[in-house]
Write a protein that holds these residues in place. Structure first.
Motif, PDB file in Angstrom:
ATOM      1  N   ASN A 218       0.860  -1.177   0.000  1.00  0.00           N
ATOM      2  CA  ASN A 218       0.000   0.000   0.000  1.00  0.00           C
ATOM      3  C   ASN A 218       0.893   1.222   0.000  1.00  0.00           C
ATOM      4  OD1 ASN A 218      -2.252  -1.585   0.082  1.00  0.00           O
ATOM      5  ND2 ASN A 218      -2.825  -1.073   2.160  1.00  0.00           N
ATOM      6  N   ILE A 219       0.648   2.126  -0.963  1.00  0.00           N
ATOM      7  CA  ILE A 219       1.422   3.351  -1.042  1.00  0.00           C
ATOM      8  C   ILE A 219       0.470   4.527  -0.923  1.00  0.00           C
ATOM      9  CG2 ILE A 219       3.315   2.385  -2.387  1.00  0.00           C
ATOM     10  CD1 ILE A 219       2.047   3.571  -4.877  1.00  0.00           C
ATOM     11  N   ALA A 220       1.003   5.658  -0.497  1.00  0.00           N
ATOM     12  CA  ALA A 220       0.164   6.838  -0.305  1.00  0.00           C
ATOM     13  C   ALA A 220       0.840   8.050  -0.922  1.00  0.00           C
ATOM     14  CB  ALA A 220      -0.087   7.078   1.178  1.00  0.00           C
ATOM     15  N   LEU A 221       0.026   8.860  -1.594  1.00  0.00           N
ATOM     16  CA  LEU A 221       0.465  10.184  -1.997  1.00  0.00           C
ATOM     17  C   LEU A 221       0.352  11.033  -0.740  1.00  0.00           C
ATOM     18  CD1 LEU A 221       1.243  12.122  -4.331  1.00  0.00           C
ATOM     19  CD2 LEU A 221      -1.176  12.658  -4.503  1.00  0.00           C
ATOM     20  N   ALA A 222       1.466  11.634  -0.323  1.00  0.00           N
ATOM     21  CA  ALA A 222       1.496  12.272   0.985  1.00  0.00           C
ATOM     22  C   ALA A 222       2.104  13.666   0.925  1.00  0.00           C
ATOM     23  CB  ALA A 222       2.294  11.404   1.950  1.00  0.00           C
ATOM     24  N   ARG A 223       1.673  14.480   1.869  1.00  0.00           N
ATOM     25  CA  ARG A 223       2.237  15.815   2.054  1.00  0.00           C
ATOM     26  C   ARG A 223       2.883  15.832   3.432  1.00  0.00           C
ATOM     27  NH1 ARG A 223      -2.223  19.255   2.295  1.00  0.00           N
ATOM     28  NH2 ARG A 223      -2.342  19.274   0.043  1.00  0.00           N
ATOM     29  N   GLY A 224       4.078  16.381   3.534  1.00  0.00           N
ATOM     30  CA  GLY A 224       4.787  16.434   4.809  1.00  0.00           C
ATOM     31  C   GLY A 224       4.057  17.267   5.832  1.00  0.00           C
ATOM     32  N   LYS A 225       4.033  16.817   7.077  1.00  0.00           N
ATOM     33  CA  LYS A 225       3.387  17.550   8.156  1.00  0.00           C
ATOM     34  C   LYS A 225       4.340  18.607   8.703  1.00  0.00           C
ATOM     35  CE  LYS A 225       0.273  14.091  10.112  1.00  0.00           C
ATOM     36  NZ  LYS A 225      -0.008  13.318  11.340  1.00  0.00           N
ATOM     37  N   LYS A 226       3.775  19.686   9.165  1.00  0.00           N
ATOM     38  CA  LYS A 226       4.543  20.723   9.860  1.00  0.00           C
ATOM     39  C   LYS A 226       4.712  20.297  11.316  1.00  0.00           C
ATOM     40  CE  LYS A 226       4.282  23.669   6.392  1.00  0.00           C
ATOM     41  NZ  LYS A 226       5.270  23.491   5.381  1.00  0.00           N
ATOM     42  N   GLN A 227       5.545  21.014  12.051  1.00  0.00           N
ATOM     43  CA  GLN A 227       5.815  20.672  13.446  1.00  0.00           C
ATOM     44  C   GLN A 227       4.546  20.710  14.297  1.00  0.00           C
ATOM     45  OE1 GLN A 227       8.840  19.647  14.470  1.00  0.00           O
ATOM     46  NE2 GLN A 227       7.968  19.177  16.447  1.00  0.00           N
ATOM     47  N   TYR A 228       3.690  21.715  14.086  1.00  0.00           N
ATOM     48  CA  TYR A 228       2.476  21.812  14.898  1.00  0.00           C
ATOM     49  C   TYR A 228       1.491  20.689  14.557  1.00  0.00           C
ATOM     50  CZ  TYR A 228       0.799  24.376  10.771  1.00  0.00           C
ATOM     51  OH  TYR A 228       0.466  24.742   9.495  1.00  0.00           O
ATOM     52  N   ASP A 229       1.494  20.192  13.302  1.00  0.00           N
ATOM     53  CA  ASP A 229       0.654  19.051  12.949  1.00  0.00           C
ATOM     54  C   ASP A 229       1.103  17.803  13.699  1.00  0.00           C
ATOM     55  OD1 ASP A 229      -0.903  20.505  11.164  1.00  0.00           O
ATOM     56  OD2 ASP A 229       0.416  20.049   9.467  1.00  0.00           O
ATOM     57  N   LYS A 230       2.422  17.642  13.837  1.00  0.00           N
ATOM     58  CA  LYS A 230       2.953  16.478  14.556  1.00  0.00           C
ATOM     59  C   LYS A 230       2.573  16.546  16.028  1.00  0.00           C
ATOM     60  CE  LYS A 230       6.866  15.926  11.470  1.00  0.00           C
ATOM     61  NZ  LYS A 230       8.325  15.952  11.353  1.00  0.00           N
ATOM     62  N   ARG A 231       2.643  17.758  16.602  1.00  0.00           N
ATOM     63  CA  ARG A 231       2.248  17.901  18.007  1.00  0.00           C
ATOM     64  C   ARG A 231       0.773  17.578  18.191  1.00  0.00           C
ATOM     65  NH1 ARG A 231       6.177  22.360  18.342  1.00  0.00           N
ATOM     66  NH2 ARG A 231       4.631  23.784  17.499  1.00  0.00           N
ATOM     67  N   GLN A 232      -0.047  17.997  17.234  1.00  0.00           N
ATOM     68  CA  GLN A 232      -1.480  17.703  17.287  1.00  0.00           C
ATOM     69  C   GLN A 232      -1.720  16.195  17.218  1.00  0.00           C
ATOM     70  OE1 GLN A 232      -3.873  19.835  17.889  1.00  0.00           O
ATOM     71  NE2 GLN A 232      -5.525  18.364  17.692  1.00  0.00           N
ATOM     72  N   SER A 233      -0.971  15.493  16.350  1.00  0.00           N
ATOM     73  CA  SER A 233      -1.102  14.033  16.243  1.00  0.00           C
ATOM     74  C   SER A 233      -0.740  13.361  17.555  1.00  0.00           C
ATOM     75  CB  SER A 233      -0.204  13.499  15.129  1.00  0.00           C
ATOM     76  OG  SER A 233      -0.608  13.988  13.888  1.00  0.00           O
TER      77      SER A 233
END
Length: 148
Positions: free
Chosen positions: A117-132
């Protein structure tokens, strides 16, 4: 028969998945045997287009224990199999700035073939990672509260 599912956990933390696809992989005999034993890793893997074909780079498949002189290289490039329409769409989308193609799951299907399984992806910003991380911690707390 136990199901082999090798996940790329780091990818879901580092990237936001926009679209997902299921691709076949071109493998040699000792590679598929090694994957069926569960000796593969998707850490630091990525996909890229070379001459209109999609290749997975840096995927580690450990050499097969019973393989002899014809054993495979552990980190060789492997070709992915998708339809022409899917390849064309992925190629156009991956050329957009900020997008990449990452493998998310390697498994054996019901017919015994290895699929990725592969995904077309966009890199997360630092605040997105903290939210995750916050959402993951909240889910863990709710699960603990439900047990008691």
């Amino acid at each position: 028969m136990n199901a082999i599912k090798i996940k790329n956990r780091k990818a879901s933390f580092e990237y936001l998945f926009v679209d997902t696809y299921t691709a076949g992989i071109v493998l040699t005999g000792t590679e598929i045997k090694s994957i069926r034993v569960g000796k593969a890793s998707l850490v630091d893997t990525y996909c890229l287009f070379i001459n209109g074909e999609l290749w997975v780079k840096n995927m580690h498949v450990a050499p097969y224990f019973y393989g002899s002189y014809n054993n495979h290289e552990a980190r060789r490039d492997r070709k992915l199999l998708l339809t022409r329409r899917e390849l064309h769409r992925l190629d156009n989308d991956a050329k957009q700035p900020g997008f990449t193609i990452v493998p998310t799951l390697l498994y054996i299907d019901e017919k015994g073939r290895a699929k990725l399984n592969i995904a077309l992806a966009r890199g997360k910003k630092q605040y997105d990672k903290r939210q995750s991380l916050k959402e993951k911690e909240d889910r863990r707390e709710m699960d603990r509260a439900m047990k008691y």
